[in-house]
Scaffold this motif. Sequence first.
Motif, mmCIF file in Angstrom:
data_model
loop_
_atom_site.group_PDB
_atom_site.id
_atom_site.type_symbol
_atom_site.label_atom_id
_atom_site.label_comp_id
_atom_site.label_asym_id
_atom_site.label_seq_id
_atom_site.Cartn_x
_atom_site.Cartn_y
_atom_site.Cartn_z
ATOM 1 N N HIS A 3 0.868 -1.176 0.000
ATOM 2 C CA HIS A 3 0.000 0.000 0.000
ATOM 3 C C HIS A 3 0.908 1.231 0.000
ATOM 4 O O HIS A 3 1.556 1.539 1.001
ATOM 5 C CB HIS A 3 -0.904 -0.016 1.232
ATOM 6 N N LEU A 4 0.932 1.940 -1.137
ATOM 7 C CA LEU A 4 1.919 3.003 -1.326
ATOM 8 C C LEU A 4 1.750 4.136 -0.315
ATOM 9 O O LEU A 4 2.740 4.651 0.220
ATOM 10 C CB LEU A 4 1.834 3.551 -2.752
ATOM 11 N N ALA A 5 0.515 4.528 -0.036
ATOM 12 C CA ALA A 5 0.293 5.626 0.914
ATOM 13 C C ALA A 5 0.797 5.250 2.306
ATOM 14 O O ALA A 5 1.406 6.067 3.002
ATOM 15 C CB ALA A 5 -1.186 5.986 0.958
ATOM 16 N N LYS A 6 0.572 4.007 2.714
ATOM 17 C CA LYS A 6 1.045 3.555 4.017
ATOM 18 C C LYS A 6 2.569 3.466 4.044
ATOM 19 O O LYS A 6 3.203 3.777 5.057
ATOM 20 C CB LYS A 6 0.425 2.195 4.358
ATOM 21 N N ALA A 11 7.748 5.454 5.816
ATOM 22 C CA ALA A 11 9.096 5.832 5.404
ATOM 23 C C ALA A 11 9.488 7.199 5.937
ATOM 24 O O ALA A 11 10.667 7.456 6.197
ATOM 25 C CB ALA A 11 9.194 5.820 3.881
ATOM 26 N N TRP A 12 8.516 8.070 6.108
ATOM 27 C CA TRP A 12 8.807 9.413 6.610
ATOM 28 C C TRP A 12 9.563 9.362 7.934
ATOM 29 O O TRP A 12 10.448 10.167 8.194
ATOM 30 C CB TRP A 12 7.501 10.181 6.782
ATOM 31 N N ASN A 13 9.227 8.397 8.767
ATOM 32 C CA ASN A 13 9.841 8.272 10.095
ATOM 33 C C ASN A 13 11.043 7.335 10.116
ATOM 34 O O ASN A 13 11.573 7.045 11.189
ATOM 35 C CB ASN A 13 8.787 7.779 11.091
ATOM 36 N N ALA A 23 11.801 -0.926 -0.229
ATOM 37 C CA ALA A 23 10.998 0.278 -0.036
ATOM 38 C C ALA A 23 11.447 1.413 -0.950
ATOM 39 O O ALA A 23 10.613 2.089 -1.573
ATOM 40 C CB ALA A 23 11.059 0.718 1.431
ATOM 41 N N TRP A 24 12.749 1.641 -1.039
ATOM 42 C CA TRP A 24 13.243 2.716 -1.899
ATOM 43 C C TRP A 24 12.852 2.482 -3.360
ATOM 44 O O TRP A 24 12.444 3.409 -4.059
ATOM 45 C CB TRP A 24 14.764 2.822 -1.783
ATOM 46 N N ASP A 210 15.248 8.383 3.393
ATOM 47 C CA ASP A 210 13.970 7.726 3.715
ATOM 48 C C ASP A 210 12.848 8.756 3.683
ATOM 49 O O ASP A 210 11.784 8.532 3.080
ATOM 50 C CB ASP A 210 14.019 7.088 5.116
ATOM 51 N N THR A 211 13.072 9.876 4.351
ATOM 52 C CA THR A 211 12.066 10.937 4.416
ATOM 53 C C THR A 211 11.912 11.631 3.069
ATOM 54 O O THR A 211 10.786 11.878 2.614
ATOM 55 C CB THR A 211 12.454 11.966 5.494
ATOM 56 N N TYR A 212 13.021 11.942 2.414
ATOM 57 C CA TYR A 212 12.950 12.617 1.117
ATOM 58 C C TYR A 212 12.172 11.781 0.102
ATOM 59 O O TYR A 212 11.306 12.291 -0.617
ATOM 60 C CB TYR A 212 14.355 12.856 0.557
ATOM 61 N N LEU A 213 12.507 10.485 0.017
ATOM 62 C CA LEU A 213 11.875 9.626 -0.982
ATOM 63 C C LEU A 213 10.416 9.340 -0.655
ATOM 64 O O LEU A 213 9.639 8.991 -1.545
ATOM 65 C CB LEU A 213 12.648 8.308 -1.102
ATOM 66 N N SER A 214 10.038 9.497 0.596
ATOM 67 C CA SER A 214 8.648 9.246 0.968
ATOM 68 C C SER A 214 7.700 10.264 0.348
ATOM 69 O O SER A 214 6.496 10.028 0.276
ATOM 70 C CB SER A 214 8.490 9.270 2.492
#
Length: 282
Positions: A3-6, A11-13, A23-24, A210-214
Amino acid sequence: RIHLAKLRSAAWNGIPAENRSLAWKVLLNYMPTIASTRENIIKRKRAEYRDIVTKFWENVPDSAAAIVSSSTGYVQGFNELICPFIIVYLGGYHGGRDVKGCQCQGAQHEYNDENFCVEHITDDQLAEVEADTFHSLAILLSKIQTHYTEDQPGLQKNILKLSKVIKRVDAPLHNHLLDEGMMYQQMCFRWFHNFLLRETSISHIIRMWDTYLSSIPSGFEHFHLFVCAAIIVQHSETLRNMRLEEIFRFIQDLDYSDDIEVLLSQAYVLSTLFEGNEAHLE
């Protein structure tokens, strides 16, 4: 199915190391979210890369455009942008462990809970990582290519935005920098050119990404702007008591090894001040 939104929210955290490689690739839209189609698509993309490499060596001038964006060309610093991808993707074959150079004694190469020796990397793994890194870099550059085209308009625009952020959130510091003749371009050009890859550890960079790519497609450079602002604001009091040469030297020698989670949190707070009000940065 992922689920991309999840995934973006998680990933933001920060992404657990053992899940980061997959994930990336999904966040970059290099790998599909549907597991049943993933293997065939990734095989096709890796085969495409092998074909590109073969054609490149057969006829370098004609195939150079296939290697890099024709509008961008090669720019110093591209080699640094691939480092996080290589490290993360190699770790993906080894439970997210960090790869390290071989300093092992005898035939027994190190493999523990945190690290694995480079000698454990197979030729097949290396070939797959090379292809995945190529495609990932191409996708990333398509989002930030104006940082590297002629006159670097995207980079210049973000430096201007940074000055506006500092002016709004810390006017005394902004005014002091101007009074001392410190141009933002002098102070932080490299921060936007190499996305802090020369300023902090690779482990910090990977966590930041992680945060940037999210928040791809716009978030990579957009949130980086507020990370740079947070770095400056963190040192506001010190900078306001310095003259021009001291400021320049301080920025060049600044230790970026502080708690990365604190920095990202401060950047997030700054970004919320402009949420829905981005016109003030234009």
